[in-house]
Design a protein around this motif. Sequence first.
Motif, PDB file in Angstrom:
ATOM      1  N   LEU A  32      36.930  50.122  36.760  1.00  0.00           N
ATOM      2  CA  LEU A  32      38.020  50.601  35.911  1.00  0.00           C
ATOM      3  C   LEU A  32      39.379  50.082  36.355  1.00  0.00           C
ATOM      4  O   LEU A  32      40.217  49.702  35.524  1.00  0.00           O
ATOM      5  N   PHE A  33      39.615  50.054  37.661  1.00  0.00           N
ATOM      6  CA  PHE A  33      40.957  49.766  38.153  1.00  0.00           C
ATOM      7  C   PHE A  33      41.118  48.373  38.750  1.00  0.00           C
ATOM      8  O   PHE A  33      42.242  47.960  39.049  1.00  0.00           O
ATOM      9  N   LEU A  34      40.035  47.624  38.923  1.00  0.00           N
ATOM     10  CA  LEU A  34      40.135  46.270  39.477  1.00  0.00           C
ATOM     11  C   LEU A  34      39.572  45.227  38.517  1.00  0.00           C
ATOM     12  O   LEU A  34      40.263  44.282  38.136  1.00  0.00           O
ATOM     13  N   VAL A  35      38.311  45.391  38.143  1.00  0.00           N
ATOM     14  CA  VAL A  35      37.647  44.365  37.333  1.00  0.00           C
ATOM     15  C   VAL A  35      38.164  44.380  35.899  1.00  0.00           C
ATOM     16  O   VAL A  35      38.510  43.330  35.332  1.00  0.00           O
ATOM     17  N   LEU A  36      38.239  45.562  35.285  1.00  0.00           N
ATOM     18  CA  LEU A  36      38.652  45.655  33.885  1.00  0.00           C
ATOM     19  C   LEU A  36      40.052  45.092  33.631  1.00  0.00           C
ATOM     20  O   LEU A  36      40.239  44.336  32.665  1.00  0.00           O
ATOM     21  N   PRO A  37      41.065  45.415  34.457  1.00  0.00           N
ATOM     22  CA  PRO A  37      42.377  44.799  34.227  1.00  0.00           C
ATOM     23  C   PRO A  37      42.345  43.275  34.289  1.00  0.00           C
ATOM     24  O   PRO A  37      43.022  42.604  33.490  1.00  0.00           O
ATOM     25  N   LEU A  38      41.575  42.711  35.220  1.00  0.00           N
ATOM     26  CA  LEU A  38      41.476  41.256  35.298  1.00  0.00           C
ATOM     27  C   LEU A  38      40.826  40.689  34.038  1.00  0.00           C
ATOM     28  O   LEU A  38      41.264  39.659  33.504  1.00  0.00           O
ATOM     29  N   VAL A  39      39.783  41.343  33.556  1.00  0.00           N
ATOM     30  CA  VAL A  39      39.113  40.882  32.333  1.00  0.00           C
ATOM     31  C   VAL A  39      40.078  40.925  31.156  1.00  0.00           C
ATOM     32  O   VAL A  39      40.136  39.996  30.335  1.00  0.00           O
ATOM     33  N   ALA A 255      50.514  35.657  33.565  1.00  0.00           N
ATOM     34  CA  ALA A 255      49.912  36.683  34.411  1.00  0.00           C
ATOM     35  C   ALA A 255      48.540  36.247  34.911  1.00  0.00           C
ATOM     36  O   ALA A 255      48.155  36.549  36.054  1.00  0.00           O
ATOM     37  N   SER A 256      47.805  35.524  34.067  1.00  0.00           N
ATOM     38  CA  SER A 256      46.491  35.038  34.506  1.00  0.00           C
ATOM     39  C   SER A 256      46.623  34.038  35.640  1.00  0.00           C
ATOM     40  O   SER A 256      45.749  33.964  36.512  1.00  0.00           O
ATOM     41  N   LEU A 257      47.722  33.282  35.645  1.00  0.00           N
ATOM     42  CA  LEU A 257      47.947  32.350  36.752  1.00  0.00           C
ATOM     43  C   LEU A 257      48.153  33.111  38.056  1.00  0.00           C
ATOM     44  O   LEU A 257      47.618  32.724  39.107  1.00  0.00           O
ATOM     45  N   LEU A 258      48.903  34.211  37.994  1.00  0.00           N
ATOM     46  CA  LEU A 258      49.059  35.062  39.171  1.00  0.00           C
ATOM     47  C   LEU A 258      47.718  35.658  39.590  1.00  0.00           C
ATOM     48  O   LEU A 258      47.427  35.761  40.794  1.00  0.00           O
ATOM     49  N   ALA A 259      46.910  36.040  38.617  1.00  0.00           N
ATOM     50  CA  ALA A 259      45.595  36.593  38.930  1.00  0.00           C
ATOM     51  C   ALA A 259      44.708  35.540  39.598  1.00  0.00           C
ATOM     52  O   ALA A 259      43.972  35.845  40.540  1.00  0.00           O
ATOM     53  N   ILE A 260      44.797  34.297  39.111  1.00  0.00           N
ATOM     54  CA  ILE A 260      44.013  33.218  39.726  1.00  0.00           C
ATOM     55  C   ILE A 260      44.458  33.000  41.174  1.00  0.00           C
ATOM     56  O   ILE A 260      43.623  32.831  42.076  1.00  0.00           O
TER      57      ILE A 260
END
Length: 297
Positions: A32-39, A255-260
């Motif tokens: 809920l708090f780690l995987v889902l936000p990234l998805v 934001a996805s670049l920061l996530a990467i």
Amino acid sequence: MTGHHSALRQSTAEAPWVRFTLLVVACVFAVLFLVLPLVVVFTEAMRHGMGVYFAALREPDAWSAIQLTLLTAAIAVPLNLVFGVSAAWAIAKHAFWGKSFLTTLIDLPFAVSPVVAGLIYVLVFGAQGWLGPWLREHDIRIIFAVPGIVLATLFVTFPFIARELIPLMQAQGNDEEQAAIVLGATGWQTFWYVTLPNIKWGLIYGVILCNARAMGEFGAVSVVSGHIRGQTNTLPLHVEILYNEYQSVAAFAVASLLAILALVTLAIKSVAEWRHASEMKDAAALPPDRPTDDIKS
């Protein structure tokens, strides 16, 4: 005695349903708090196709934010590396007046809000600050410029390396360093050939965490940057501006670049931990040194 140990293990071991419940709770929270936000971030970023995604990253303001973020990290991390190793060495290996005060200062960024830290720098280096007139007279810009961003990033990141090394150095003690000095090694040789190999994994962990925080810092940088597009916006600030302007696809793309970058950081950390565990296992498997009386002359 064996029966006593067996009974003790049975009395302290959790029931299977307890272990299962804990595992389910941990997995649910992680999803809920780690995987889902990234998805969600990557789904929204790719919603209009790869062409729109890469166009958002190639946009001049986004590219400027990427460069500034990397530049800030490239300056802050090496400086924190020098400070962290020096502070950890002084605190763990030496006794001196003010040691407790230095330790407290290292923890200060954990206690002070990053926004407050940014305001402090504005108070000191801003146009109406303590040093503002002198800086203006000498045409030196700190606030609303790259130096201010670097200073704010340094403030919020400098505990990471020191805090990773201090307990490690304290646990290792001074015996090996003292032995090297008795054998004639200089201070630099002692550090390079004795201390550094012993702390290298803690140092790597600290650098990884410091770099991740430097690239993702928002609060302190937001205060001192001035939000000048194409000049003083880092990646987190650029995401905020895009989102406030209802450019959601571009905001999620950046934001996805920061996530990467975060995922790459975690991957490097995992590899470092695996290498560390492998080295510890190999060291534990080595046979003990043979007694000297067994060695034939």
